[in-house]
Each structure stands twice: as structure tokens, then as C-alpha cells.
Design an enzyme around this catalytic site. Structure first.
Site, PDB file in Angstrom:
ATOM      1  N   THR A  76      32.198  52.927  12.361  1.00  0.00           N
ATOM      2  CA  THR A  76      31.944  51.810  11.445  1.00  0.00           C
ATOM      3  C   THR A  76      30.623  51.136  11.778  1.00  0.00           C
ATOM      4  OG1 THR A  76      34.314  51.444  11.183  1.00  0.00           O
ATOM      5  CG2 THR A  76      32.865  49.624  10.575  1.00  0.00           C
ATOM      6  N   CYS A 329      42.865  52.755   7.796  1.00  0.00           N
ATOM      7  CA  CYS A 329      42.133  51.504   7.656  1.00  0.00           C
ATOM      8  C   CYS A 329      42.572  50.768   6.398  1.00  0.00           C
ATOM      9  CB  CYS A 329      40.642  51.792   7.599  1.00  0.00           C
ATOM     10  SG  CYS A 329      40.159  53.060   8.772  1.00  0.00           S
TER      11      CYS A 329
END
Ligand SMILES: *Cc1c(COP(=O)(O)O)cnc(C)c1O
Length: 387
Positions: A76, A329
Site C-alpha cells: 500500500t 481489505c
């Protein structure tokens, strides 16, 4: 032989720490605790040496030079550094191209750039979850500065032709970034041969620790410039300040070293096991559907639909298996899978996808246990619907 439950079949979300990786990390968590930026004593020198050894292992797996690796906290952060780091070079908002199959780690930073006036084109995929490189080439315009394409998709497991896309980008002077969190260590990939400019990934998807990752940033003649997103002590050549996560980095290095040695063997095991698992399920439930192309696909990855059944109900029934409907996620968020919607499935069909991710240590017994349980659960839920 009895199988210990729940059986972990969610290796797209994360993988267990390899015990050899833990062994490599332990001395760093104990006595070798120095700060690699401490240049005045042996504690610092030892830590710096460990970091550089790890960097060399990461570089060897990607096919680049060690000084092209920037350590981060994970994929990320790597994707954010790549996308925002490039965007911040420009005063006037420009254009980026991406796909409809991206992870939030790419899609959200791009949405933030759109709010700052950037234009973003999201190229659609075919019904089999493959993006046509020609569609990406056709989306490039004079204002395009970067293309970001997921290498291997985290929900459906399909693999994209990043090499072709990278070469059409370089012909147009456009940077190519790939989110390779699912690809690195699982399928062949070479940043230099494939013409990749920027690539992000996480250690915990390849049997390393969580909270550590890397960004490959091409250097040399066609080197990539970036604006740092974290400033401070100037670590990682100023691209990512903050004291290095030495235990994590050492673990990531060891995970990469092992992945390079064992990748083919793991892939072979995963392909065979996934093939057998699919065959056993199809034997009991002939109308099972594989979402996404059968090939090219991540070894050990299956996304299955059972017509008429919702994946959520199936997962509730299958508490002996650790399974998911899609991205870990986004799985706090109810509703159909965005990736399956992108394939053109309707809302109901897109709520039916069951994601199975086998791992290098998944056994034959676990796979046949899983197949039997899945078949039994599908039959039970279907008979309840009739009854
Ligand atoms: C897991 C994953 C990420 C995010 O990784 P983090 O370790 O959570 O930063 C990004 N992209 C893909 C494709 C992933 O599978």
C-alpha cells in the site's frame, strides 16, 4: 490422517511466516538491535550490513540492482509512493491510466489525484478477467504520464500481460507502475527484462512478516524521479524517511531468497493441488463455475461460483475452512465483489464468488478435505432452498 481445522485457504490475504524466515529475524529482534543509521559504532554497522544483505536478496528476486529497492511498510505504501511521488513532480494536473481490476492501494490514491484535478482512465477488462494491452495503449494520450496495472489480481487470480503494456509505455515516454503484491515470488517476473519502471509489493504475501514491503524504482539512464511522501531523516536515499524496520527487512530478504530458490517447486505443487481440488469439486457439483480465465492464473488460486448460492452463506456453512469472498481489505464492506462486477457479472452473480487461495504448505489431505466439505455444503444449502 486427520486434518487440523480450520484449514487456511486464504493465502491471497496473507501467508503464514515461514519458520526459516522467523529464524533469520530472531537475532535481529534480540541482540542485533542497532539502528542502521548509527554510523559511529558496531551496532549500527551490523544493522546496516543486514539491511544491505536483505536488499540484495530482494533485488535478486526482482532482477534489479540493490540500489533500486526502497523499503516501505508494504505494498500500500509502495503504491502510494509511486503514484503520488510521480504526480507531485507536476505542477499542472495530467493524466494516468489504470484498470478496473486494481486493488484499493492503487485505486484510492488515484481517486485522490482525481480530486486534485488529475484525469484517470480505468481500462475495462474482458469477461475472463484479462485486460487487453491494446486497450491500455489506446487510452494513452499526449498528457499521460503513468500507467498502473495490477500484475496478478487478488480476487480472481488472473495474470496480466505487463511486459507488453510496459513496452508500449516506454515507446511513448510514459512510466509503467505495477502493483505486484500477488505476483512477486509466485510467478516469473523480471523488472529489467520486462521494462517495469516502478513495482510495489509486500513481504507478508510471500511467507515474510507483515508491515514491510518494497518499491522498485528504476535508476540509471531512464531512471524515475519521485517526490518523497515521508520526509525526515532522509533514509532510503531520501525517498522514505524513518528508522528502518530492520527485523522486518531481514525477514523480507530471507522470504525473497527462499522464493527465488523455491518458486518453481511451489508453483508446481500449487498448480497440481488446485487442479485436483477443482476436479473434486466439479465431480460433486458439475455446474461449478470458475471466474476468470483458467490461464494465465496464479498457481493455487481459484474463484468459484455455485449458481443460485451466495458465497457469504457458503462461507458461514464452511467454518472448518478459512475462506473469503474476495479482497480481505474490502471484506468488511458488504455487497458484491468489485472485481467480479468488473468481469461483467450481475450483482447476484458477483455475490457468489468463493475465493480459494492455496499455499506452499497446503497438503493433499487439506485440499481433499476442503473439496469434500465444499461439495457437502453446496448440496446441503441447495436442498434447503428446495425444501
Ligand atoms: C495485499 C495486496 C495489497 C496491499 O498490501 P498491504 O501489505 O496491505 O499493503 C496491494 N495490492 C494487492 C494486489 C494485494 O494483494
Amino acid at each position: 490422517m486427520t486434518v487440523r481445522t480450520p484449514v487456511y485457504l486464504d493465502h491471497h490475504a496473507t501467508t503464514p511466516l515461514d519458520s526459516r524466515v522467523l529464524e533469520a529475524m530472531m537475532p535481529v529482534l534480540r541482540e542485533r538491535f542497532g539502528n542502521p543509521a548509527s554510523v559511529s559504532h558496531a551496532f549500527g554497522w551490523t544493522a546496516a550490513k543486514l539491511v544491505e544483505e536483505a536488499r540484495a536478496h530482494v533485488a535478486a528476486l526482482l532482477g534489479c540492482r540493490p540500489d533500486e529497492i526502497v523499503f516501505t511498510s508494504g505494498a500500500t505504501e509502495s503504491c502510494n509512493l509511486a503514484l503520488r511521488g510521480v504526480a507531485d513532480l507536476y505542477e499542472r494536473p495530467r493524466h494516468m491510466v489504470t484498470s478496473v481490476l486494481e486493488h484499493e492501494a492503487v485505486d484510492r490514491p488515484l481517486a485522490d489525484l482525481e480530486r486534485r484535478g488529475w484525469r484517470v482512465t480505468r481500462v475495462p477488462c474482458r469477461a475472463d478477467g484479462i485486460i487487453d494491452p491494446d486497450d491500455i495503449a489506446a487510452a494513452l494520450c499526449d498528457d499521460t504520464v503513468l500507467v498502473s496495472l495490477i500484475a496478478a489480481q487478488n480476487e480472481i487470480g488472473t495474470i496480466q500481460s505487463w511486459g507488453e503494456v510496459a513496452s508500449s509505455c516506454s515507446g511513448r515516454g510514459v512510466l509503467f507502475h505495477t502493483d505486484a503484491a500477488q505476483a512477486v515470488g509466485r510467478i516469473p517476473l523480471d523488472v529489467t527484462a520486462d521494462g517495469i519502471d516502478l513495482l510495489g509489493f509486500s513481504a507478508h504475501k510471500l511467507y515474510g512478516p507483515k508491515g514491510v514491503g518494497a518499491l522498485f524504482v528504476r535508476r540509471g539512464r531512464s531512471g524515475v524521479r519521485l517526490v518523497a511522501q515521508m520526509t525526515g531523516g532522509g533514509q532510503e536515499r531520501g525517498l522514505r524517511s524513518g528508522t528502518l524496520n530492520v527485523p522486518g527487512i531481514v525477514g523480507m530478504g530471507e522470504a525473497c531468497r527462499l522464493a527465488l530458490l523455491e518458486r518453481e517447486e511451489r508453483a508446481e505443487h500449487l498448480r497440481r493441488l488446485a487442479g485436483e481440488l477443482y476436479a473434486a469439486i466439479a465431480d460433486g457439483v458439475p455446474d461449478v463455475r470458475l471466474n476468470g480465465a483458467a490461464q494465465p492464473r496464479l498457481p493455487g488460486s481459484l474463484n468459484l461460483s455455485f449458481p443460485g448460492l451466495e458465497a457469504a452463506g457458503l462461507i458461514r456453512e464452511l467454518s472448518v475452512l478459512a475462506l473469503s469472498t474476495g479482497s480481505a481489505c474490502g471484506s468488511g464492506r458488504p455487497g458484491p465483489s468489485p472485481a467480479l462486477l468488473a468481469l461483467g457479472l450481475d450483482e447476484r452473480e458477483a455475490g457468489a464468488g468463493l475465493r480459494i487461495g492455496l499455499g506452499k504448505d497446503t497438503t493433499d489431505e487439506e485440499a481433499s478435505f476442503a473439496a469434500a466439505r465444499i461439495v457437502a455444503a453446496v448440496c446441503k444449502l441447495r436442498s434447503e432452498r428446495l425444501g
